[in-house]
Design an enzyme around this catalytic site. Structure first.
Site, short mmCIF file in Angstrom:
data_model
loop_
_atom_site.label_atom_id
_atom_site.label_comp_id
_atom_site.label_asym_id
_atom_site.label_seq_id
_atom_site.Cartn_x
_atom_site.Cartn_y
_atom_site.Cartn_z
N THR A 214 -3.99 13.23 6.00
CA THR A 214 -2.57 13.30 6.35
C THR A 214 -2.35 14.46 7.32
OG1 THR A 214 -2.03 12.47 4.15
CG2 THR A 214 -0.23 13.47 5.40
N LYS B 43 5.21 1.82 -3.08
CA LYS B 43 5.30 3.21 -3.53
C LYS B 43 5.58 3.23 -5.01
CE LYS B 43 5.31 7.37 -1.60
NZ LYS B 43 4.72 7.61 -0.28
N ASN C 63 -1.16 19.52 -0.50
CA ASN C 63 -2.30 18.95 0.22
C ASN C 63 -2.05 18.91 1.73
OD1 ASN C 63 -3.50 16.20 1.45
ND2 ASN C 63 -4.96 17.15 0.08
N LYS D 5 0.85 -1.20 0.00
CA LYS D 5 0.00 0.00 0.00
C LYS D 5 0.87 1.23 0.00
CE LYS D 5 -3.95 2.17 0.50
NZ LYS D 5 -3.53 3.02 -0.66
N SER E 134 -6.86 5.96 3.97
CA SER E 134 -6.87 5.13 2.76
C SER E 134 -7.33 3.71 3.11
CB SER E 134 -5.46 5.04 2.16
OG SER E 134 -5.23 6.10 1.28
#
Ligand code: GLU
Length: 418
Positions: A188, A104, A219, A68, A352
């Site tokens: 985040t 990633k 973000n 992930k 997520s």
């Protein structure tokens, strides 16, 4: 000392394995990804030419579950960078108790030079190239630097065309209408604010009125500024890669438009729009007089060169890998309390995970439910890391890796890998 982040990641894992006196096989398995995919993606550009972009997907370890992690568009993307970032994802997921391994991805490109159509082509080409290796049970991509919900919608659509049905669970960070989760976009930042609040409480710093400097206005950075402002903290500085704004009395981040829309911190002229602020460079921001410094941009920002001049009492790493090993040692020697990236930036992957769970169940939660669960996960993760740091007398970064290594070693032992 090394600023090669792959070697940095290896060293961090090694330190934790040594402290825990793990079997040598634990480090031997964890010191590199289990799989790295490298692809060349041809894209028909708007001017009629064809350009080939290099893309990567690294899957570090799947002892705890499928890989992930996000994928980024950035000119500096390399195989080594992607490998290191996937290693960090394994630990990030483990310390918040997610049933995931680390993954990633990245495409070496300058997203600012690409039109929307070119970006879409590039994304779809990348997904076609890595499709055999991803999926809801194998590896689940998500947003990272310069990729957003729209890009994730293209990922979902392209993968769904390949499978022949709507595979919402193949990617997270999607728009709400396409199986996204409430709260994902701010997750985040929210996760980082929760651990800043916990750390401030431990150090006796009142978050109300605490002076915060944030490097990065994407973000994570822009949402962090807004949330900390709402918590009563004073945002004294923000910056993007080119430069930023400083006001020792604090300013209202809501008044500063989001970077990609209008804000360009490129020179003095941007400060003129916000009375009481002065223009600073992104590097000047790092050494300002403040209580909490939040690097929320990219790797290698706190180094042997500037770490000694950092005045903040807490460094909260919202970015992945913002501190080099040399910078880290200096901060620790100077008594700075570090909230390491694998803890401070874990809010995104946590929501997520909630998004993926909702996709698998086809049952969607309210924003309150998501936030409540995020709060619980982050507070527990902070406590676990803090307790290990106290028990073993180690810094928070080493402690965070120790929490992860313990879980991974146990899972790998039970699976018969050791
Ligand atoms: N790119 C984010 C990170 O580095 C999020 C990853 C995810 O949601 O899977 O943590």
């Amino acid at each position: 000392m090394s600023e090669n982040i792959f070697e940095t990641a290896q060293q961090q894992i090694k330190d934790a394995c040594d402290k825990l006196k793990c079997k040598p096989a634990v480090y031997e398995i964890l010191k590199q990804p289990m799989r790295v995919i490298e692809v060349a993606i041809p894209v028909k550009m708007d001017d009629g030419s064809t350009k080939v972009f290099m893309g990567y997907r690294s899957q570090h370890n799947d002892a705890l579950g499928p890989a992930k992690g996000g994928f980024r568009f950035h000119p500096a993307v390399t195989a080594d960078e992607t490998k290191a970032l996937s290693m960090w994802m394994t630990f990030k997921g483990a310390i918040v108790g997610l049933p995931y391994g680390g993954g990633k991805g990245g495409i070496a490109c300058d997203p600012k030079q690409l039109s929307m159509r070119e970006k879409e082509e590039l994304t779809r080409g990348y997904i076609r190239a890595i499709a055999p290796f991803i999926g809801p049970e194998k590896d689940i991509p998500a947003p990272d630097v310069a990729t957003n919900a729209q890009v994730m919608a293209w990922v979902m659509d392209e993968f769904s065309k390949i499978t022949g049905y709507n595979a919402f669970g193949v990617v997270t960070g999607k728009p709400l209408i396409l199986g996204g989760s409430e709260g994902r976009e701010k997750a985040t930042a929210m996760g980082c604010c929760i651990v800043i609040r916990e750390a401030a409480a431990k150090l006796g710093i009142d978050i109300k009125g605490a002076r915060i400097a944030i490097q990065g206005f994407g973000n994570a950075g822009s949402n962090l500024a807004a949330i900390l402002h709402d918590m009563g903290a004073k945002i004294v500085a923000i910056s993007d890669l080119r430069g930023g704004l400083y006001n020792p009395n604090g300013f209202n981040p809501y008044e500063v438009e989001k970077r990609d829309e209008a804000v360009q911190f490129k020179d003095e002229s941007c400060a003129a729009k916000y009375p009481g602020t002065q223009f600073i460079t992104s590097q000047e921001l790092m050494t300002l007089d403040c209580d909490v410094l939040v690097p929320a941009a990219i790797e290698n920002q706190i180094t042997g060169k500037n770490a000694g001049s950092i005045k903040a009492r807490i460094v909260a790493e919202a970015a992945n890998g913002p501190t080099t090993p040399e910078g880290n040692d200096i901060l620790i020697n100077n008594g700075v309390f570090i909230l390491p990236d694998i803890l401070a930036s874990a809010g995104g992957v946590t929501v997520s995970y909630f998004e993926w769970v909702q996709n698998l169940q086809n049952y969607y939660w309210t924003r309150e439910e998501v936030m409540e669960r995020l709060e619980r996960k982050m507070v527990t993760a902070f406590k676990n890391v803090y307790n290990i740091s106290q028990e073993y007398g180690v810094d928070m970064r080493t402690a965070a890796y120790m929490v992860g290594v313990k879980l991974l070693a146990e899972a790998m032992e039970l699976r018969g890998w050791l």
